[in-house]
Motif scaffolding. Structure first.
Motif, PDB file in Angstrom:
ATOM      1  N   ALA A  36       0.822  -1.216   0.000  1.00 13.61           N
ATOM      2  CA  ALA A  36       0.000   0.000   0.000  1.00 13.61           C
ATOM      3  C   ALA A  36       0.851   1.259   0.000  1.00 13.61           C
ATOM      4  CB  ALA A  36      -0.927   0.009   1.210  1.00 13.61           C
ATOM      5  N   GLY A  37       0.703   2.049  -1.062  1.00 16.54           N
ATOM      6  CA  GLY A  37       1.307   3.366  -1.131  1.00 16.54           C
ATOM      7  C   GLY A  37       2.817   3.395  -1.116  1.00 16.54           C
ATOM      8  N   ARG A  38       3.464   2.278  -1.409  1.00 17.15           N
ATOM      9  CA  ARG A  38       4.925   2.254  -1.368  1.00 17.15           C
ATOM     10  C   ARG A  38       5.493   2.156  -2.766  1.00 17.15           C
ATOM     11  NH1 ARG A  38       7.266  -0.208   3.954  1.00 17.15           N
ATOM     12  NH2 ARG A  38       5.605   0.453   5.302  1.00 17.15           N
ATOM     13  N   PRO A  39       6.428   3.038  -3.094  1.00 14.84           N
ATOM     14  CA  PRO A  39       7.043   2.937  -4.412  1.00 14.84           C
ATOM     15  C   PRO A  39       8.030   1.784  -4.449  1.00 14.84           C
ATOM     16  CG  PRO A  39       8.030   4.738  -3.179  1.00 14.84           C
ATOM     17  CD  PRO A  39       6.907   4.179  -2.338  1.00 14.84           C
ATOM     18  N   GLY A  40       8.376   1.382  -5.661  1.00 18.44           N
ATOM     19  CA  GLY A  40       9.404   0.358  -5.829  1.00 18.44           C
ATOM     20  C   GLY A  40       8.829  -0.892  -6.451  1.00 18.44           C
ATOM     21  N   ALA A  41       9.464  -1.366  -7.474  1.00 21.22           N
ATOM     22  CA  ALA A  41       8.997  -2.565  -8.149  1.00 21.22           C
ATOM     23  C   ALA A  41       9.671  -3.785  -7.552  1.00 21.22           C
ATOM     24  CB  ALA A  41       9.334  -2.471  -9.632  1.00 21.22           C
ATOM     25  N   PRO A 103       3.239  12.385  -6.949  1.00 26.67           N
ATOM     26  CA  PRO A 103       3.842  11.201  -6.344  1.00 26.67           C
ATOM     27  C   PRO A 103       5.230  10.978  -6.937  1.00 26.67           C
ATOM     28  CG  PRO A 103       2.295  10.552  -8.043  1.00 26.67           C
ATOM     29  CD  PRO A 103       2.194  12.054  -7.901  1.00 26.67           C
ATOM     30  N   ALA A 104       6.081  10.286  -6.195  1.00 25.47           N
ATOM     31  CA  ALA A 104       7.404   9.940  -6.713  1.00 25.47           C
ATOM     32  C   ALA A 104       7.262   8.888  -7.808  1.00 25.47           C
ATOM     33  CB  ALA A 104       8.275   9.399  -5.578  1.00 25.47           C
ATOM     34  N   VAL A 129      -9.849   7.279  -6.566  1.00 19.72           N
ATOM     35  CA  VAL A 129      -9.008   6.075  -6.575  1.00 19.72           C
ATOM     36  C   VAL A 129      -7.650   6.494  -6.027  1.00 19.72           C
ATOM     37  CG1 VAL A 129      -7.924   4.327  -8.036  1.00 19.72           C
ATOM     38  CG2 VAL A 129     -10.248   5.105  -8.556  1.00 19.72           C
ATOM     39  N   ARG A 130      -7.356   6.116  -4.765  1.00 21.63           N
ATOM     40  CA  ARG A 130      -6.117   6.531  -4.095  1.00 21.63           C
ATOM     41  C   ARG A 130      -5.050   5.445  -4.203  1.00 21.63           C
ATOM     42  NH1 ARG A 130     -10.251   7.029  -0.793  1.00 21.63           N
ATOM     43  NH2 ARG A 130     -11.176   9.077  -0.547  1.00 21.63           N
ATOM     44  N   PHE A 131      -3.792   5.910  -4.344  1.00 23.84           N
ATOM     45  CA  PHE A 131      -2.699   4.942  -4.456  1.00 23.84           C
ATOM     46  C   PHE A 131      -1.447   5.353  -3.708  1.00 23.84           C
ATOM     47  CE2 PHE A 131      -2.317   7.850  -8.022  1.00 23.84           C
ATOM     48  CZ  PHE A 131      -0.959   8.127  -8.081  1.00 23.84           C
ATOM     49  N   SER A 132      -1.366   6.554  -3.171  1.00 21.36           N
ATOM     50  CA  SER A 132      -0.152   6.991  -2.484  1.00 21.36           C
ATOM     51  C   SER A 132      -0.483   8.151  -1.558  1.00 21.36           C
ATOM     52  CB  SER A 132       0.895   7.432  -3.517  1.00 21.36           C
ATOM     53  OG  SER A 132       2.106   7.811  -2.882  1.00 21.36           O
ATOM     54  N   SER A 133       0.541   8.620  -0.866  1.00 21.13           N
ATOM     55  CA  SER A 133       0.428   9.871  -0.105  1.00 21.13           C
ATOM     56  C   SER A 133       1.800  10.538  -0.100  1.00 21.13           C
ATOM     57  CB  SER A 133      -0.059   9.626   1.321  1.00 21.13           C
ATOM     58  OG  SER A 133       0.904   8.924   2.056  1.00 21.13           O
ATOM     59  N   VAL A 134       1.778  11.866  -0.029  1.00 18.04           N
ATOM     60  CA  VAL A 134       2.996  12.666   0.032  1.00 18.04           C
ATOM     61  C   VAL A 134       2.796  13.675   1.154  1.00 18.04           C
ATOM     62  CG1 VAL A 134       4.462  14.320  -1.197  1.00 18.04           C
ATOM     63  CG2 VAL A 134       3.449  12.395  -2.444  1.00 18.04           C
ATOM     64  N   ASP A 135       3.684  13.664   2.112  1.00 18.04           N
ATOM     65  CA  ASP A 135       3.601  14.589   3.252  1.00 18.04           C
ATOM     66  C   ASP A 135       2.216  14.576   3.900  1.00 18.04           C
ATOM     67  OD1 ASP A 135       6.252  15.341   2.824  1.00 18.04           O
ATOM     68  OD2 ASP A 135       5.699  17.053   1.578  1.00 18.04           O
ATOM     69  N   GLY A 136       1.629  13.397   4.036  1.00 16.06           N
ATOM     70  CA  GLY A 136       0.330  13.257   4.677  1.00 16.06           C
ATOM     71  C   GLY A 136      -0.866  13.589   3.808  1.00 16.06           C
ATOM     72  N   VAL A 137      -0.634  13.935   2.541  1.00 13.41           N
ATOM     73  CA  VAL A 137      -1.720  14.254   1.618  1.00 13.41           C
ATOM     74  C   VAL A 137      -1.945  13.051   0.700  1.00 13.41           C
ATOM     75  CG1 VAL A 137      -2.465  15.776  -0.267  1.00 13.41           C
ATOM     76  CG2 VAL A 137      -1.193  16.712   1.672  1.00 13.41           C
ATOM     77  N   LYS A 158      -1.698  22.242  -0.372  1.00 14.26           N
ATOM     78  CA  LYS A 158      -1.277  20.883  -0.718  1.00 14.26           C
ATOM     79  C   LYS A 158      -2.485  20.079  -1.192  1.00 14.26           C
ATOM     80  CE  LYS A 158       2.600  20.613   2.452  1.00 14.26           C
ATOM     81  NZ  LYS A 158       3.214  19.841   3.539  1.00 14.26           N
ATOM     82  N   THR A 159      -2.502  19.789  -2.498  1.00 13.00           N
ATOM     83  CA  THR A 159      -3.582  18.984  -3.069  1.00 13.00           C
ATOM     84  C   THR A 159      -2.992  17.787  -3.794  1.00 13.00           C
ATOM     85  OG1 THR A 159      -3.595  20.320  -5.088  1.00 13.00           O
ATOM     86  CG2 THR A 159      -5.126  20.976  -3.355  1.00 13.00           C
ATOM     87  N   GLY A 160      -3.620  16.652  -3.608  1.00 10.17           N
ATOM     88  CA  GLY A 160      -3.129  15.423  -4.227  1.00 10.17           C
ATOM     89  C   GLY A 160      -4.070  14.851  -5.263  1.00 10.17           C
ATOM     90  N   GLY A 161      -5.156  15.570  -5.544  1.00  5.19           N
ATOM     91  CA  GLY A 161      -6.122  15.077  -6.512  1.00  5.19           C
ATOM     92  C   GLY A 161      -5.628  15.230  -7.929  1.00  5.19           C
ATOM     93  N   ILE A 162      -5.615  14.139  -8.670  1.00  2.28           N
ATOM     94  CA  ILE A 162      -5.273  14.136 -10.086  1.00  2.28           C
ATOM     95  C   ILE A 162      -6.617  14.083 -10.803  1.00  2.28           C
ATOM     96  CG2 ILE A 162      -4.062  12.933 -11.943  1.00  2.28           C
ATOM     97  CD1 ILE A 162      -2.384  11.608  -9.560  1.00  2.28           C
ATOM     98  N   ARG A 163      -7.052  15.215 -11.343  1.00  2.00           N
ATOM     99  CA  ARG A 163      -8.417  15.345 -11.851  1.00  2.00           C
ATOM    100  C   ARG A 163      -8.564  14.845 -13.277  1.00  2.00           C
ATOM    101  NH1 ARG A 163     -10.651  18.978  -8.130  1.00  2.00           N
ATOM    102  NH2 ARG A 163     -10.165  17.898  -6.188  1.00  2.00           N
TER     103      ARG A 163
END
Length: 186
Positions: A36-41, A103-104, A129-137, A158-163
């Motif tokens: 959940a929410g972690r980068p890296g393959a 997101p990174a 549809v959420r997949f990550s967070s950055v600085d609590g957003v 700080k907005t994390g919505g990709i519209r």
């Protein structure tokens, strides 16, 4: 004897269906903490390139270094999304309007979804549809409800919505269920 064996089969069938139902519920309700929410393959998966090669003759073509298998591909530089089915078939591609936080680059998994909410910018949104967070957003895809007018992103908020447009938001909602891979590329 036949009644006993059919009763046993019916009992085992009911138990199996109950177990499958429980596992399906758990798969929809949670994503393993390691995903959940972690980068890296994973070591066997191709990791996205810092800047995935593009076919400049066809800017909507799926970037070659965007992973494999069913996934959502999001390019933060091109503000574009690809919904990729098995066998590398692009079901849909569309432009998006990112929030103030990106997101990174990396591989994520859809960790939660909401039918409707209010975005961090105060805009009513649907099909989140959420997949990550950055600085609590929280970072995720969503469609604005209403006339679709997009106000300029205030970089101080700080907005994390990709519209997405509403039609694209519907497509994302149907495609990106809990646990679906999201690959973020440059």
């Amino acid at each position: 004897m036949a009644g006993t064996s059919s009763g046993i089969v019916a009992g085992l069938t009911a138990a199996a269906l109950g177990a499958v139902g429980f596992l399906a519920y758990r798969a929809q309700a949670t994503v393993p903490a390691g995903l959940a929410g972690r980068p890296g393959a994973s070591a066997s998966a191709a990791s996205p390139a810092a800047k995935a090669p593009r076919d400049r003759r066809n800017p909507t073509a799926l970037p070659s270094a965007s992973g494999k298998g069913e996934r959502v591909v999001y390019s933060v530089d091109d503000d574009r999304v690809w919904l990729v089915e098995e066998h590398e078939h692009v079901a849909r591609t569309f432009r998006v309007r990112p929030g103030s936080m990106d997101p990174a680059v990396g591989t994520y998994w859809v960790s939660s979804r909401s039918n409707a909410a209010t975005g961090t910018d105060g805009t009513p949104v649907e099909h989140i549809v959420r997949f990550s967070s950055v600085d609590g957003v929280a970072i995720g895809f969503s469609a604005a409800v209403g006339d679709g007018a997009q106000t300029a992103v205030d970089p101080s908020v700080k907005t994390g919505g990709i519209r997405e447009d509403r039609a694209d938001g519907n497509a994302m909602w149907n495609f990106a269920t809990i646990g679906v891979k999201v690959v973020v590329i440059r």
